[in-house]
Motif scaffolding. Structure first.
Motif, mmCIF file in Angstrom:
data_model
loop_
_atom_site.group_PDB
_atom_site.id
_atom_site.type_symbol
_atom_site.label_atom_id
_atom_site.label_comp_id
_atom_site.label_asym_id
_atom_site.label_seq_id
_atom_site.Cartn_x
_atom_site.Cartn_y
_atom_site.Cartn_z
ATOM 1 N N ASN A 57 -7.137 -4.418 2.034
ATOM 2 C CA ASN A 57 -7.842 -3.130 2.012
ATOM 3 C C ASN A 57 -9.347 -3.313 2.197
ATOM 4 O O ASN A 57 -9.870 -4.423 2.105
ATOM 5 C CB ASN A 57 -7.527 -2.348 0.729
ATOM 6 C CG ASN A 57 -7.981 -3.081 -0.523
ATOM 7 O OD1 ASN A 57 -9.171 -3.397 -0.672
ATOM 8 N ND2 ASN A 57 -7.045 -3.373 -1.424
ATOM 9 N N ARG A 58 -10.017 -2.201 2.437
ATOM 10 C CA ARG A 58 -11.444 -2.204 2.755
ATOM 11 C C ARG A 58 -12.282 -2.717 1.585
ATOM 12 O O ARG A 58 -13.256 -3.457 1.781
ATOM 13 C CB ARG A 58 -11.884 -0.782 3.137
ATOM 14 C CG ARG A 58 -13.359 -0.651 3.478
ATOM 15 C CD ARG A 58 -13.659 0.777 3.928
ATOM 16 N NE ARG A 58 -15.064 0.922 4.309
ATOM 17 C CZ ARG A 58 -16.017 1.352 3.504
ATOM 18 N NH1 ARG A 58 -15.728 1.675 2.233
ATOM 19 N NH2 ARG A 58 -17.268 1.475 3.932
ATOM 20 N N THR A 59 -11.922 -2.335 0.365
ATOM 21 C CA THR A 59 -12.690 -2.765 -0.814
ATOM 22 C C THR A 59 -12.722 -4.286 -0.909
ATOM 23 O O THR A 59 -13.769 -4.888 -1.150
ATOM 24 C CB THR A 59 -12.092 -2.164 -2.093
ATOM 25 O OG1 THR A 59 -12.061 -0.735 -1.959
ATOM 26 C CG2 THR A 59 -12.921 -2.529 -3.312
ATOM 27 N N ASN B 201 -8.780 6.454 6.606
ATOM 28 C CA ASN B 201 -9.119 6.593 5.193
ATOM 29 C C ASN B 201 -10.220 5.579 4.907
ATOM 30 O O ASN B 201 -9.971 4.374 4.861
ATOM 31 C CB ASN B 201 -7.888 6.318 4.320
ATOM 32 C CG ASN B 201 -8.174 6.440 2.834
ATOM 33 O OD1 ASN B 201 -9.274 6.145 2.373
ATOM 34 N ND2 ASN B 201 -7.182 6.865 2.071
ATOM 35 N N THR C 161 -9.605 2.901 1.977
ATOM 36 C CA THR C 161 -8.620 1.814 2.068
ATOM 37 C C THR C 161 -8.724 1.010 3.363
ATOM 38 O O THR C 161 -8.388 -0.175 3.373
ATOM 39 C CB THR C 161 -7.191 2.383 1.965
ATOM 40 O OG1 THR C 161 -7.004 3.369 2.995
ATOM 41 C CG2 THR C 161 -6.959 3.016 0.608
ATOM 42 N N ASP C 162 -9.162 1.633 4.451
ATOM 43 C CA ASP C 162 -9.168 0.949 5.751
ATOM 44 C C ASP C 162 -10.579 0.732 6.267
ATOM 45 O O ASP C 162 -11.366 1.689 6.364
ATOM 46 C CB ASP C 162 -8.404 1.769 6.803
ATOM 47 C CG ASP C 162 -6.905 1.739 6.579
ATOM 48 O OD1 ASP C 162 -6.463 1.026 5.657
ATOM 49 O OD2 ASP C 162 -6.176 2.422 7.325
ATOM 50 N N GLU D 158 0.814 -1.219 0.000
ATOM 51 C CA GLU D 158 0.000 0.000 0.000
ATOM 52 C C GLU D 158 0.846 1.268 0.000
ATOM 53 O O GLU D 158 0.530 2.239 -0.689
ATOM 54 C CB GLU D 158 -0.914 -0.015 1.230
ATOM 55 C CG GLU D 158 -1.908 1.129 1.286
ATOM 56 C CD GLU D 158 -2.867 1.008 2.465
ATOM 57 O OE1 GLU D 158 -3.757 1.879 2.592
ATOM 58 O OE2 GLU D 158 -2.729 0.062 3.263
#
Length: 341
Positions: free
Chosen positions: A88-90, A119, A122-123, A52
């Motif tokens: 990542n969050r996605t 963020n 991303t998180d 990242e």
């Protein structure tokens, strides 16, 4: 010490065969279904570029033994199972929980970001991680145990940043709420507690509606200066200006990173010594009330889950030889803990 990888360990510990936390997480119990949090850099060889933060040297791998523990984690999983490593969050939110047997989510090189600084592309938040974890774990007909830690509540207090700490606590509350909506108190014991307090206090006879981050509605009758309702017994917020306590009305005491005034100067605020609360709901929750020694809490959870020696209250095992199904099918523990090693 913070022995996250072998890089942070003293030579004598390594020579005596001690293993770092990341190594233990991957090797000691190999069939944990869901692991999520930060600490990505402790899984990779020294100086490996982070996926990242490619240009950030501090985000690079730290391991001196050259191990890639994410690969190790993957290698331990049966081939016919669906194992997912995500960062990542996605990736987290696009998972189909029905198609996930094992999940390893490492969303930051070190600690997760504070919720106020997160963020949200991303998180994931703590509550988002809890939702996905339960959706995966609840597929198990024998139930599950989930440990959730609001780990940065502790960090906010140590830094004297009450606003950060309390927003972390609110996010922990959201996570507990999400867990409650995804489970039933008929078959799920939920326990919420902490491992310690902080020398953190709130006072000054504030009226209803006063911001918790605001000033007390009075001046000190000793130094004639205002003071915030939130204060620390010790920590980095100790400040003297011209030989006197700083006048907080001259600073932005509502800032996210404002360090509340403390009585004793310390780089890091300390834990407190008073009893902490323990809240519970679900099967056997009546066993948690009043004041208990801390070791009693896991005994209650094991008893409720029909694990261990005391099984007299549990339903008998079926003739098929399955585990005894007690009054508890799902054991869910939500701890706003942060252990300082």
């Amino acid at each position: 010490g913070d022995w996250y990888s072998d890089n942070e360990m003293p030579p004598e510990a390594l020579s005596q065969g001690c293993k770092d936390i990341a190594y233990q997480l991957m090797h000691n119990i190999r069939d944990i279904d869901v692991i999520m949090g930060g600490g990505r850099k402790y899984m990779y060889p020294k100086n490996k570029t982070d996926v990242e933060y490619e240009s950030d040297e501090k985000a690079r791998g730290t391991r001196l033994d050259g191990l890639d523990l994410v690969d190790t984690w993957k290698s331990f999983k049966p081939r016919h199972k669906h194992s997912h490593f995500i960062w990542n969050r996605t990736e987290l939110l696009t998972l189909d929980p029905h198609n996930v047997d094992y999940l390893l989510g490492l969303f930051e090189p070190g600690d997760m970001q504070y919720e106020l600084n997160r963020n949200n592309v991303t998180d994931p938040s703590l509550s988002e991680m809890v939702v996905v974890a339960i959706q995966i774990l609840r597929k198990n007909p024998k139930g599950f145990f989930l440990l959730v830690e609001g780990g940065r509540i502790d960090h906010g207090h140590h830094e004297g940043k009450a606003k950060q700490a309390l927003h972390e606590a609110v996010e922990m509350d959201r996570a507990i709420g999400q867990a409650g909506s995804l489970t039933s108190s008929e078959d799920t014991l939920t326990v919420v507690t902490a491992d310690h307090s902080h020398v953190f206090t709130f006072g000054g006879y504030t009226p209803r509606g006063n911001s918790i981050f605001g000033l007390a509605p009075m001046l000190s009758d000793t130094d004639k200066k205002p003071f915030t309702a939130i204060l620390y017994g010790n920590g980095p917020g100790y400040k003297v200006v011209g030989g006197e306590r700083e006048n907080v009305s001259m600073v932005d005491y509502a800032h996210n990173n404002y360090q509340a005034q403390s009585a004793v100067p310390l780089r890091h605020e300390t834990h407190g010594g008073e009893d902490v609360a323990v809240f519970s709901k679900g099967p056997m929750a009546h066993l948690l009330h009043g004041v208990h020694e801390q070791n009693y809490v896991p005994h209650v959870m094991a008893y409720a889950a029909c694990i261990g020696a005391n099984l007299g209250h549990c339903a008998p095992a079926s003739s098929a030889g399955s585990l005894a199904a007690g009054p508890l099918l799902l054991a869910l523990a939500l701890y706003p803990l942060s252990v300082l090693f």
